[in-house]
Enzyme design. Structure first.
Site, PDB file in Angstrom:
ATOM      1  CE  LYS A   1       8.054   9.014 -16.753  1.00 45.19           C
ATOM      2  NZ  LYS A   1       6.931  10.000 -16.659  1.00 45.19           N
TER       3      LYS A   1
ATOM      4  NE  ARG B   1       3.564   6.071 -18.949  1.00 44.83           N
ATOM      5  CZ  ARG B   1       4.575   6.777 -19.418  1.00 44.83           C
ATOM      6  NH1 ARG B   1       5.822   6.138 -19.653  1.00 44.83           N
ATOM      7  NH2 ARG B   1       4.650   8.009 -19.426  1.00 44.83           N
TER       8      ARG B   1
ATOM      9  NE  ARG C   1       7.260  16.944 -23.123  1.00 47.90           N
ATOM     10  CZ  ARG C   1       7.093  15.983 -22.597  1.00 47.90           C
ATOM     11  NH1 ARG C   1       8.158  15.287 -21.775  1.00 47.90           N
ATOM     12  NH2 ARG C   1       6.127  15.236 -22.520  1.00 47.90           N
TER      13      ARG C   1
ATOM     14  NE  ARG D   1       6.329  13.780 -26.225  1.00 47.37           N
ATOM     15  CZ  ARG D   1       6.474  13.367 -25.189  1.00 47.37           C
ATOM     16  NH1 ARG D   1       7.733  13.162 -24.830  1.00 47.37           N
ATOM     17  NH2 ARG D   1       5.410  12.637 -24.374  1.00 47.37           N
TER      18      ARG D   1
ATOM     19  NE  ARG E   1       1.093  12.548 -21.744  1.00 46.46           N
ATOM     20  CZ  ARG E   1       2.247  13.380 -22.085  1.00 46.46           C
ATOM     21  NH1 ARG E   1       1.695  14.541 -22.739  1.00 46.46           N
ATOM     22  NH2 ARG E   1       3.094  13.238 -21.793  1.00 46.46           N
TER      23      ARG E   1
HETATM   24  P1  B4P Z   1      10.380  15.133 -18.857  1.00 48.46           P
HETATM   25  O1  B4P Z   1      11.560  14.746 -18.178  1.00 48.46           O
HETATM   26  O2  B4P Z   1      10.487  15.218 -20.554  1.00 48.46           O
HETATM   27  O3  B4P Z   1       9.144  14.328 -18.594  1.00 48.46           O
HETATM   28  P2  B4P Z   1       8.671  12.536 -18.602  1.00 48.46           P
HETATM   29  O4  B4P Z   1       8.418  12.460 -17.210  1.00 48.46           O
HETATM   30  O5  B4P Z   1      10.027  11.836 -19.033  1.00 48.46           O
HETATM   31  O6  B4P Z   1       7.446  12.684 -19.667  1.00 48.46           O
HETATM   32  P3  B4P Z   1       6.531  11.626 -20.031  1.00 48.46           P
HETATM   33  O7  B4P Z   1       5.748  10.863 -19.080  1.00 48.46           O
HETATM   34  O8  B4P Z   1       5.418  12.704 -20.979  1.00 48.46           O
HETATM   35  O9  B4P Z   1       7.153  10.961 -21.229  1.00 48.46           O
HETATM   36  P4  B4P Z   1       6.928   9.281 -21.941  1.00 48.46           P
HETATM   37  O10 B4P Z   1       7.999   9.664 -23.171  1.00 48.46           O
HETATM   38  O11 B4P Z   1       7.597   8.396 -20.969  1.00 48.46           O
HETATM   39  O12 B4P Z   1       9.933  16.355 -18.340  1.00 48.46           O
HETATM   40  C1  B4P Z   1       8.736  17.355 -19.100  1.00 48.46           C
HETATM   41  C2  B4P Z   1       8.988  18.842 -19.137  1.00 48.46           C
HETATM   42  O13 B4P Z   1       9.629  19.499 -17.569  1.00 48.46           O
HETATM   43  C3  B4P Z   1      10.628  18.990 -20.031  1.00 48.46           C
HETATM   44  O14 B4P Z   1      10.314  19.894 -20.911  1.00 48.46           O
HETATM   45  C4  B4P Z   1      11.466  19.256 -18.975  1.00 48.46           C
HETATM   46  O15 B4P Z   1      12.414  20.157 -19.606  1.00 48.46           O
HETATM   47  C5  B4P Z   1      10.699  19.893 -17.946  1.00 48.46           C
HETATM   48  N1  B4P Z   1      11.426  19.531 -16.526  1.00 48.46           N
HETATM   49  C6  B4P Z   1      11.888  18.533 -16.177  1.00 48.46           C
HETATM   50  N2  B4P Z   1      12.244  18.920 -14.818  1.00 48.46           N
HETATM   51  C7  B4P Z   1      11.845  20.188 -14.472  1.00 48.46           C
HETATM   52  C8  B4P Z   1      12.181  21.117 -13.385  1.00 48.46           C
HETATM   53  N3  B4P Z   1      13.051  20.373 -12.161  1.00 48.46           N
HETATM   54  N4  B4P Z   1      11.772  22.262 -13.388  1.00 48.46           N
HETATM   55  C9  B4P Z   1      11.357  22.899 -14.394  1.00 48.46           C
HETATM   56  N5  B4P Z   1      11.011  22.137 -15.607  1.00 48.46           N
HETATM   57  C10 B4P Z   1      11.428  20.830 -15.565  1.00 48.46           C
HETATM   58  O16 B4P Z   1       5.642   8.748 -22.335  1.00 48.46           O
HETATM   59  C11 B4P Z   1       4.781   9.464 -23.594  1.00 48.46           C
HETATM   60  C12 B4P Z   1       3.566   8.379 -23.781  1.00 48.46           C
HETATM   61  O17 B4P Z   1       3.992   7.219 -24.434  1.00 48.46           O
HETATM   62  C13 B4P Z   1       2.802   8.159 -22.900  1.00 48.46           C
HETATM   63  O18 B4P Z   1       1.678   8.984 -22.600  1.00 48.46           O
HETATM   64  C14 B4P Z   1       2.018   6.516 -23.374  1.00 48.46           C
HETATM   65  O19 B4P Z   1       0.977   6.828 -24.199  1.00 48.46           O
HETATM   66  C15 B4P Z   1       3.217   5.992 -23.999  1.00 48.46           C
HETATM   67  N6  B4P Z   1       4.109   5.221 -23.249  1.00 48.46           N
HETATM   68  C16 B4P Z   1       5.297   5.345 -22.957  1.00 48.46           C
HETATM   69  N7  B4P Z   1       5.821   4.196 -21.885  1.00 48.46           N
HETATM   70  C17 B4P Z   1       4.625   3.350 -21.926  1.00 48.46           C
HETATM   71  C18 B4P Z   1       4.520   2.187 -21.443  1.00 48.46           C
HETATM   72  N8  B4P Z   1       5.407   1.683 -20.379  1.00 48.46           N
HETATM   73  N9  B4P Z   1       3.273   1.529 -21.472  1.00 48.46           N
HETATM   74  C19 B4P Z   1       2.324   2.122 -21.936  1.00 48.46           C
HETATM   75  N10 B4P Z   1       2.537   3.175 -22.980  1.00 48.46           N
HETATM   76  C20 B4P Z   1       3.603   3.893 -22.781  1.00 48.46           C
END
Ligand code: B4P
Length: 190
Positions: A14, A89, A128, A134, A145
């Site tokens: 994302k 979410r 990551r 983190r 998660r």
């Molecule tokens: P990212 O792009 O970083 O992943 P994400 O989906 O954004 O992550 P996440 O769900 O953990 O984060 P959030 O901060 O929202 O990709 C992950 C890794 O993969 C990276 O290292 C990237 O380089 C690699 N990658 C990406 N694409 C790739 C590809 N095509 N091939 C290979 N590698 C690839 O959430 C964190 C926490 O915050 C949650 O667990 C929750 O506790 C809280 N939170 C956030 N929003 C909330 C909400 N709305 N309600 C309640 N709690 C919330």
């Protein structure tokens, strides 16, 4: 306004894809994860509360998130559109988002559901974790998660199917390949 919800399991890309979407379409970015991490770094009351949930791999309570989001949204006045990254979410968050956008005379344009195999999600998050510092990128928390995602977040796909806004995006492959699929979906609603 072009309002995009980017949705998917933890590690589905994302944040990664949001950066490319912002560059291509000039949208404002709201990442609830980034906002929460900034609050934790600054040791605010919200940050201290959020930390307790995030370290266990749980979701931060809806009420806190919705209030936080309303403030951030008000700071994006006169925007061309917003990408919502990691929000909503839960179903209550999705309903609150609809109300907030409707009150501002707009709505969600499209919900992009990034679909990635579970093994790949774990692999990406562990990779990551080696560099992110983190506290939630370790195997035990990643497993919680993913469980939270399946129980509380994945049902949102049905909600957006009902709203006629859901587009499934194959989230495996290179970052550029996936972005190509995303552009097709956004251009179809633009
Ligand atoms: P990212 O792009 O970083 O992943 P994400 O989906 O954004 O992550 P996440 O769900 O953990 O984060 P959030 O901060 O929202 O990709 C992950 C890794 O993969 C990276 O290292 C990237 O380089 C690699 N990658 C990406 N694409 C790739 C590809 N095509 N091939 C290979 N590698 C690839 O959430 C964190 C926490 O915050 C949650 O667990 C929750 O506790 C809280 N939170 C956030 N929003 C909330 C909400 N709305 N309600 C309640 N709690 C919330």
């Amino acid at each position: 306004m072009l309002n995009v919800v980017i949705f998917g399991a933890p590690g589905s890309g994302k944040g990664t894809q949001s950066e490319l979407i912002i560059k291509e379409y000039g949208l404002d970015h709201i990442s609830t994860g980034d906002v929460l991490r900034a609050e934790m770094k600054n040791e605010t009351e919200l940050g201290k509360t959020a930390k307790e949930y995030i370290e266990k791999g749980q979701l931060v309570p809806d009420e806190l998130i919705v209030n936080m989001l309303a403030k951030v949204l008000d700071s994006k006045e006169n925007s061309k559109g917003v990408i919502f990254d990691g929000f909503p979410r839960t179903i209550p968050q999705a309903k609150a988002l609809k109300v907030m956008l409707n009150e501002r005379g707009t709505d969600v344009s499209v919900m992009l559901n990034l679909q990635v195999d579970e093994d790949e999600l774990i692999h990406r998050l562990l990779e990551r974790g080696k560099v992110s510092g983190r506290s939630d990128d370790n195997l035990e928390t990643i497993k919680s998660r993913l469980e939270v995602y399946h129980n509380q977040t994945a049902p949102l796909a049905e909600y957006y199917i009902g709203e006629g806004k859901h587009v499934a995006i194959h989230g495996m492959g290179s970052i550029e390949e996936i972005f190509g699929r995303i552009k097709e979906a956004i251009n179809a609603v633009k």
